[in-house]
Every structure is written in C-alpha cells, then in structure tokens.
Design a protein around this motif. Sequence first.
Motif, mmCIF file in Angstrom:
data_model
loop_
_atom_site.group_PDB
_atom_site.id
_atom_site.type_symbol
_atom_site.label_atom_id
_atom_site.label_comp_id
_atom_site.label_asym_id
_atom_site.label_seq_id
_atom_site.Cartn_x
_atom_site.Cartn_y
_atom_site.Cartn_z
ATOM 1 N N LEU A 25 0.820 -1.212 0.000
ATOM 2 C CA LEU A 25 0.000 0.000 0.000
ATOM 3 C C LEU A 25 0.856 1.266 0.000
ATOM 4 O O LEU A 25 0.585 2.213 -0.740
ATOM 5 N N VAL A 26 1.888 1.267 0.819
ATOM 6 C CA VAL A 26 2.759 2.450 0.899
ATOM 7 C C VAL A 26 3.406 2.725 -0.456
ATOM 8 O O VAL A 26 3.503 3.876 -0.894
ATOM 9 N N ALA A 27 3.826 1.653 -1.137
ATOM 10 C CA ALA A 27 4.445 1.828 -2.452
ATOM 11 C C ALA A 27 3.409 2.208 -3.505
ATOM 12 O O ALA A 27 3.652 3.060 -4.362
ATOM 13 N N ALA A 28 2.224 1.564 -3.463
ATOM 14 C CA ALA A 28 1.189 1.830 -4.464
ATOM 15 C C ALA A 28 0.674 3.258 -4.372
ATOM 16 O O ALA A 28 0.344 3.882 -5.385
ATOM 17 N N LEU A 29 0.603 3.815 -3.153
ATOM 18 C CA LEU A 29 0.127 5.182 -2.964
ATOM 19 C C LEU A 29 1.201 6.224 -3.221
ATOM 20 O O LEU A 29 0.932 7.427 -3.138
ATOM 21 N N GLY A 30 2.414 5.766 -3.510
ATOM 22 C CA GLY A 30 3.491 6.693 -3.814
ATOM 23 C C GLY A 30 4.108 7.358 -2.598
ATOM 24 O O GLY A 30 4.859 8.338 -2.735
ATOM 25 N N LEU A 31 3.825 6.830 -1.409
ATOM 26 C CA LEU A 31 4.389 7.425 -0.191
ATOM 27 C C LEU A 31 5.878 7.112 -0.062
ATOM 28 O O LEU A 31 6.650 7.927 0.442
ATOM 29 N N LEU A 32 6.276 5.916 -0.481
ATOM 30 C CA LEU A 32 7.680 5.507 -0.451
ATOM 31 C C LEU A 32 7.974 4.684 -1.693
ATOM 32 O O LEU A 32 7.089 3.963 -2.180
ATOM 33 N N PRO A 33 9.209 4.737 -2.200
ATOM 34 C CA PRO A 33 9.583 3.812 -3.271
ATOM 35 C C PRO A 33 9.512 2.375 -2.758
ATOM 36 O O PRO A 33 9.722 2.117 -1.564
#
Length: 609
Positions: free
Chosen positions: A430-438
Amino acid sequence: MNIPDIPNNHALAMLLITIIALYFFRRDDIPLQTSSLAVIAILALVFTVFPFEANGVHLEPSSLFFGFGHEALVTVCGLMIIGHALVRTGALEPIGRNLAKLWKISPTLSLLITLLVAGTLSAFVNNTPIVVLFLPILISVAIRTKTDSSPMLLPMGLATLVGGMTTTIGTSTNLLVVSVANDMGIRRFGMFDFAYPALFAATIAILYLWLIAPRIIPKRKPSLPDTSPRIFGGYLNINEEGLCVGKTVAELRKLTDNQMLIEFIQRKPDYRNVIPLPDTIIKAGDRLKVKDYPDRLKEYETVLNATLYTDKHKVDSEHPLIAEKQTLAEIVVIQSSGLNGQTLKQANFKERFGVSVLALHRGGKAMDLGRRSINKVPIQTGDVLLVQGDDEQVQVLKAARGLLIIDGAANLPHSKKAPLALGILVAVILVAALGLLPIAVSSLCGVLVLLATKCINWDDASSALSSQVILIVAASLALGAAMMKTGGAEYMAQMFVALAFDLPPAGILSALMLLLAVLTNIVSNNAAAVIGTPIAISVANQLNVPVEPFILAVLFGANLSFATPMAYKTNVLVMNAGGYKFSDFMRVGIPLIILMWVTLSFVLSWIYL
C-alpha cells in the motif's frame, strides 16, 4: 533495408560477450552463480585493460559493480524475504485450508478459484512460496479423491507466472525492466500502470489453463512411487572362519567398494557398542550394525563371509528383512533449504534429520547413480528426494525450512505471527502503491519490521535470499550498462529495425515481444529483460513512437516463461513434484505463449500506438 554502420570495437566486443554470456546462462552443468560472476569479472577486466571513452566520458570498470547496490536488487531481496516470512509464519495457511475444503465440493470450480488465487497472490509475492503452498494441497486433494494430480499442478504453476506479470513487483523481471528504463531517463512505471493490458491477457490465460490445459496434459504418475527400494537395518555377524577377523573397519569398507556404512559394532561378551573408527580391529563374534538396500546387505554378507541377522533371527525365507514403523516421504528441495550445490554428506543431512535417502529425482526422472553413493551427488533446487524414517524423524523434516513435503499428508505451518506478517506485506504494498515511499524503501522497512517483531530471524532472512538471483541480476545490469554505453544496444536496435523495415510499428513491437519470449525460455529471463530494455528504447526512438509500449513488450515477453522447465525455477518444482516430462511444458506452454503474445501485441498497439 538500410544496414547500419559497423559499431566501435568495444560495442562489437560487448555483443560477443553478451552472446557468450547467454550461452553459459543456459548451461545446466555450470552453476548460474559461476556464469554470472564470470561475466562481471570479464567485463571489468576488458574495460580495465582496454579503456573506453565516448564523448569525453570514460567508462569506469568499477561502475559495472553498481548492480550489487541497485535499487532493483534491493527490492528483489526484500520481497524474497517477505515472501519467505509468509511461509515460515503460515500466513497463507487459511487460504490453503479453505481451498482444500472447497475441492471436496466442486473440483472444477475449485481449480478455477485455485488458479485465480495463485495468480492474484503472485502479483504481490514472489511466486516460489505460492507454489510451495499449493503443491502439497493439490497433491493431498488428488490422493484423497483418488484422482490424477497432473491436470492441477502444471496449470497452477503457470498461473503464478501469469499473475506475476500484472504489477511492477510481481517478478524480479518486472522490477529490473522498470528500474533499467528509469535509469535511462524514462518515467518510472507505477505499481499498476500496466495492469490493464496484463489483466486482459491474464484473463484469457486463466481461462485457457482452466478449460483447455487440463484436457491436453497426459496422465503422469507420481515422480517417486511407493514401490521404490527401501532401506533395511540388520546385523552382520563376523564368523570365526571369516576373512574379516583381524582386519580394520577401513579394510572392510574397502572390500565393499566403500559402500558399506557401519553405525556401530556390538562386541562380546556383553555386546557393548563400539564406535567403528577406521582403525578399529574386527574380532570374531562382532556384530556390525548396518543399513542399506536388501540386495546390498546380501552382497555385504557374501563378500565379508558374514551372516546377516535381524534383531533376533538369521535372515532367510522364513525371517525376511523388515522395516517396522518406517514411513516414506517425498521431499522437494527449494531455494531456502541451503542445500543447493552441496552434497547430502556435506550438509550432514542424515545426522541432522536421521532419515535415509532412498532415491533422487531430477528433471522429472530418477537419476541413475550406479554404484555412486547418493550422498555424494550435488543437490539442486527442485530435486525430489525419497526419504525413509520413523514418524518423529519425518515430523522434524516437515518443520525444516527449505524442504517441502509433497506426500499429501503434511499439515501447513501456522504461528501467532502469521497475521502480523501478512499485515506487513499489505502495508509494504500500500505504501508503495500510494506513492508514499519507493518500493525499495518500503520493502526494506518491511524486512526490518519482520525482524524486529521476530516473525523471522536472521537465519530465515539469509536462507530466503538466492545467490543465483543476486548474481544474475548484478551480471545482467552490468551487461545492460556496458551494452548501452558502448553503443552495442543501439547497434542491435538498428539491426532489428533494419530486418523488420517492412513492418509497421505495431508489427515491430510484436516481433520484439516474440523475440524476448523465445529468449526467456532458453536463457535467464532477467538477463533477457535487462539486455532487451535498452534495445527497446532505441527501437522506439528510431521509429519516433512512444517508448512505453516497447518497454512493456520486453517486460511481457521476458515473462512468457511457459514452454520449458528450466525457463523459471518454479517450473522445475512443478515438474519434479508432478512427474511431468519436458514435452508436457511444450504441449501446454507454447499455445499459452502464442495466446499471450497475440493478445498483448493487440492490446499494447491499441492503447499506445
């Protein structure tokens, strides 16, 4: 047709090295790690001895090592560890348990749901643990329902490959293509940016694997039938008139071509146990405790002029050898076992688990060992071992990491940490999909949380990593960088366009995908993807068309690893577990490749060109 000019000497050398590398990558007799390391060393040596400079920029040989620290490799390793944590904690156990129940109700519907679940999970997790999860479930279903497992296992394995194509993190191949394209200045693909064409093709693939593939797969017997030879224990009584009296243990073993292994010696008058050291002298009346196949035990009896006994009786027609309380189990060696490249003797397999290895299957068939000891054969990932031991010893094997029990009776592991491990995976995605972290950062943080919460330990983390994957990724990135900087990739792109000059851009795109599909079934898919990406970008630039569909043509083409067992590591697992032949993969895989190729060629052209 305009033939491109001959490139510089370094570019020609790179083309030659690339061809040689691809040849060695496909050799089964040379470890992939060795071939990969050799490629890196040769590239560094060539550019050190023969420096290359273009447009005032010098290619530093040390820059070829950047693959070891590349974000794609960090991400691949992080996701491998997270996937292994799901297996170790049993986070996927509820899925397996519920699917096993569903198979009793409707096998046809259950196969479809199994394919969908396997494909969906593989979009976010390395497909090896998914195959590891489903193999014992499907084999257990086949045993309990007295049906053939052949129509289940191969479609399931291919479904995980299809599912892995749908996201940037589905396979290491996807990660490499996306990262290499980004290094070359192309906009980074988001996690679901190419999900639409991939899902369209995946839907057709799943329908094929559900409705057609099971009907064209020949019925195959289990790779290791229960009629295989058994190991029996016995005692060789040393007779007074025998040739062995006064000889050492080493001399006795030499008489049996070093085949006989003595567990201990029972010595009169109280029959105490004596350790059989090489220089231990054999005395009349000694009883040698040995274990082996029946024909070998009888051979030892003849050669040593001894008498073979069970616990109480002399072995004869009325008192045959028996193997009480001994069970058979089939074990698949997977990457995290740590056995790859080692012999069973080097790994102390018998000492660790107390079981006897009866047979070894590789490539879907039993290995002909002759008189060579099975303990001295280097083990490969995907090998299937038939082992014999008591129930407690088999239970220890079931708990060991990297050893997959496929006897259909193994319970799936489960621990209290399972929900936490699954939650960490969801958070990473989720963090990667939402663009919050690579994804490289989020996966690394996920591994740290798994270690901090003791879902896994460092032994688990290290066993999840594959030296094959690490070195082939590093070597592929080095090859790709050198090809790009010397102009070799540009020259290959010009040649490709020149050969396909009569085709429209959509036709050239389709031809590029087909080329990668053929290549990935012969050599490493990671190498094919990394080498193909700069070529695809150069082709698009020469045609003055959008670059994205050509990059995706490489990504999808390099994932069509369906036609050969060696094309992908899970293919080997499925082949050995299901007793498939090489031709079975071609029978099912080639039509699937054609279906996916035609569908993706049409969809990419329709969307982008």
